[in-house]
Design a protein around this motif. Structure first.
Motif, PDB file in Angstrom:
ATOM      1  N   UNK A   7       0.847  -1.191   0.049  1.00  0.00           N
ATOM      2  CA  UNK A   7      -0.012   0.133  -0.135  1.00  0.00           C
ATOM      3  C   UNK A   7       0.663   1.178   0.038  1.00  0.00           C
ATOM      4  N   UNK A   8       2.012   1.087   0.590  1.00  0.00           N
ATOM      5  CA  UNK A   8       2.751   2.401   0.501  1.00  0.00           C
ATOM      6  C   UNK A   8       3.999   2.604  -0.191  1.00  0.00           C
ATOM      7  N   UNK A   9       4.680   1.591  -0.825  1.00  0.00           N
ATOM      8  CA  UNK A   9       5.637   1.826  -1.862  1.00  0.00           C
ATOM      9  C   UNK A   9       5.302   2.000  -3.406  1.00  0.00           C
ATOM     10  N   UNK A  10       5.980   2.672  -4.115  1.00  0.00           N
ATOM     11  CA  UNK A  10       5.680   2.823  -5.390  1.00  0.00           C
ATOM     12  C   UNK A  10       5.649   1.428  -6.385  1.00  0.00           C
ATOM     13  N   UNK A  11       4.736   1.550  -7.530  1.00  0.00           N
ATOM     14  CA  UNK A  11       4.913   0.597  -8.390  1.00  0.00           C
ATOM     15  C   UNK A  11       6.339   0.028  -8.975  1.00  0.00           C
ATOM     16  N   UNK A  12       6.672  -0.945  -8.545  1.00  0.00           N
ATOM     17  CA  UNK A  12       8.215  -1.354  -8.945  1.00  0.00           C
ATOM     18  C   UNK A  12       8.318  -2.612  -9.725  1.00  0.00           C
ATOM     19  N   UNK A  13       9.375  -2.726 -10.760  1.00  0.00           N
ATOM     20  CA  UNK A  13       9.372  -3.739 -11.405  1.00  0.00           C
ATOM     21  C   UNK A  13      10.868  -3.882 -11.236  1.00  0.00           C
ATOM     22  N   UNK A  14      11.139  -5.485 -10.868  1.00  0.00           N
ATOM     23  CA  UNK A  14      12.740  -5.806 -10.634  1.00  0.00           C
ATOM     24  C   UNK A  14      13.210  -6.389 -11.919  1.00  0.00           C
ATOM     25  N   UNK A  15      14.138  -5.864 -12.352  1.00  0.00           N
ATOM     26  CA  UNK A  15      14.783  -6.414 -13.820  1.00  0.00           C
ATOM     27  C   UNK A  15      16.123  -6.981 -13.727  1.00  0.00           C
ATOM     28  N   UNK A  32      26.144  -9.429  -6.069  1.00  0.00           N
ATOM     29  CA  UNK A  32      24.894  -8.913  -7.012  1.00  0.00           C
ATOM     30  C   UNK A  32      24.710  -7.411  -6.601  1.00  0.00           C
ATOM     31  N   UNK A  33      24.801  -6.382  -7.532  1.00  0.00           N
ATOM     32  CA  UNK A  33      24.396  -5.000  -7.401  1.00  0.00           C
ATOM     33  C   UNK A  33      22.956  -4.836  -7.832  1.00  0.00           C
ATOM     34  N   UNK A  65      22.979  -2.453  -2.504  1.00  0.00           N
ATOM     35  CA  UNK A  65      22.183  -1.492  -2.859  1.00  0.00           C
ATOM     36  C   UNK A  65      23.212  -0.219  -3.670  1.00  0.00           C
ATOM     37  N   UNK A  66      22.961   0.122  -4.809  1.00  0.00           N
ATOM     38  CA  UNK A  66      23.730   1.407  -5.185  1.00  0.00           C
ATOM     39  C   UNK A  66      22.819   2.376  -5.801  1.00  0.00           C
ATOM     40  N   UNK A  67      22.656   3.515  -5.083  1.00  0.00           N
ATOM     41  CA  UNK A  67      21.859   4.591  -5.757  1.00  0.00           C
ATOM     42  C   UNK A  67      22.201   5.383  -6.530  1.00  0.00           C
ATOM     43  N   UNK A  88      24.669 -10.363 -12.611  1.00  0.00           N
ATOM     44  CA  UNK A  88      24.965  -9.785 -11.497  1.00  0.00           C
ATOM     45  C   UNK A  88      24.578  -8.196 -11.118  1.00  0.00           C
ATOM     46  N   UNK A  89      23.919  -7.977 -12.132  1.00  0.00           N
ATOM     47  CA  UNK A  89      23.289  -6.501 -11.858  1.00  0.00           C
ATOM     48  C   UNK A  89      21.876  -6.411 -12.121  1.00  0.00           C
ATOM     49  N   UNK A  90      21.166  -5.908 -11.073  1.00  0.00           N
ATOM     50  CA  UNK A  90      19.549  -5.922 -10.964  1.00  0.00           C
ATOM     51  C   UNK A  90      19.231  -4.362 -10.788  1.00  0.00           C
ATOM     52  N   UNK A  91      17.997  -4.373 -11.462  1.00  0.00           N
ATOM     53  CA  UNK A  91      17.446  -3.025 -11.476  1.00  0.00           C
ATOM     54  C   UNK A  91      15.918  -2.842 -10.780  1.00  0.00           C
ATOM     55  N   UNK A  92      16.056  -1.896  -9.591  1.00  0.00           N
ATOM     56  CA  UNK A  92      14.562  -1.733  -9.276  1.00  0.00           C
ATOM     57  C   UNK A  92      14.029  -0.468  -9.604  1.00  0.00           C
ATOM     58  N   UNK A  93      13.002  -0.567 -10.313  1.00  0.00           N
ATOM     59  CA  UNK A  93      12.512   1.013 -10.829  1.00  0.00           C
ATOM     60  C   UNK A  93      11.188   1.389 -10.604  1.00  0.00           C
ATOM     61  N   UNK A  94      10.606   2.179 -11.126  1.00  0.00           N
ATOM     62  CA  UNK A  94       9.379   2.979 -10.689  1.00  0.00           C
ATOM     63  C   UNK A  94       8.655   3.203 -11.982  1.00  0.00           C
ATOM     64  N   UNK A  95       7.558   3.568 -12.285  1.00  0.00           N
ATOM     65  CA  UNK A  95       6.773   3.939 -13.612  1.00  0.00           C
ATOM     66  C   UNK A  95       7.413   4.950 -14.403  1.00  0.00           C
TER      67      UNK A  95
END
Length: 201
Positions: A7-15, A32-33, A65-67, A88-95
């Motif tokens: 309910x609180x976090x934004x819509x996120x896709x893990x790639x 893994x980054x 985790x890298x910002x 070894x590289x993941x992306x968490x992103x928003x709309x």
């Protein structure tokens, strides 16, 4: 906790890049980054750190985790698109991941440069006002905006973010003129609101 995240976090896709290559390698010794293309403290960042902590403990796997914020989330996203396809590289992103291709020229293709893993969380968009504001309903705000074109300010995450798109949609559909104030850092929206920036100027 799961309900709160939903309910609180934004819509996120893990790639993930290079799923097939990753499956053929041993997990031992790998780091893994997880790249978050926005600043620390936001919904995507919080989710990434919760996810990294859980996987690290349950799978004995090192996740970092890298910002990499900037340019409407495209800097971090581009870095992942250019990363070696070794899993070894993941992306968490928003709309913004699907908004940006319609607004700017990108060096990557959201449809072909990444392989989606899962849809992790979603949250509603909310309007909030300073407690001393006279507005108690959205209709109150829209009526005031019509009476005072351009005199009311509304703040949200930076340009081309999903909250910004939502604001512009409301302005268009309601035919009102609200002055948009972009806020870069997570949490600053609330501070701005409590500081009365969202009240009539």
């Amino acid at each position: 906790m799961r309900t709160k995240l939903t309910s609180l976090l934004c819509s996120i896709i893990l790639l993930l890049l290079g799923l097939e290559a990753a499956g053929a390698q041993s997990h031992a010794g790998r780091v893994v980054h997880i790249v978050v293309p926005s600043t620390a403290g936001g919904g995507a960042d919080v989710l990434a750190r919760l996810l990294a902590n859980h996987i690290s403990r349950s799978q004995d796997q090192t996740l970092v985790v890298e910002n990499r914020p900037g340019a409407g989330n495209t800097i971090g996203t581009e870095a992942v698109a250019r990363a070696a396809p070794d899993g070894n590289t993941l992306l968490i992103t928003t709309p913004e991941f699907v908004i940006n291709p319609h607004l700017r020229k990108l060096s990557y293709d959201p449809l072909t440069s990444f392989a989606p893993i899962c849809y992790l969380a979603r949250s509603p968009q909310l309007f909030v006002v300073n407690p001393v504001s006279p507005y108690r309903k959205l209709s109150d705000l829209l009526e005031a905006a019509r009476a005072k074109p351009g005199e009311l300010t509304i703040a949200s995450a930076g340009p081309a973010s999903s909250p910004h798109v939502a604001v512009e949609r409301i302005k268009h559909d309601a035919n009102v003129n609200l002055t948009y104030v972009p806020i870069k850092a997570p949490g600053r929206q609330s501070m701005t609101c409590w500081g009365s920036t969202l009240l009539p100027r």
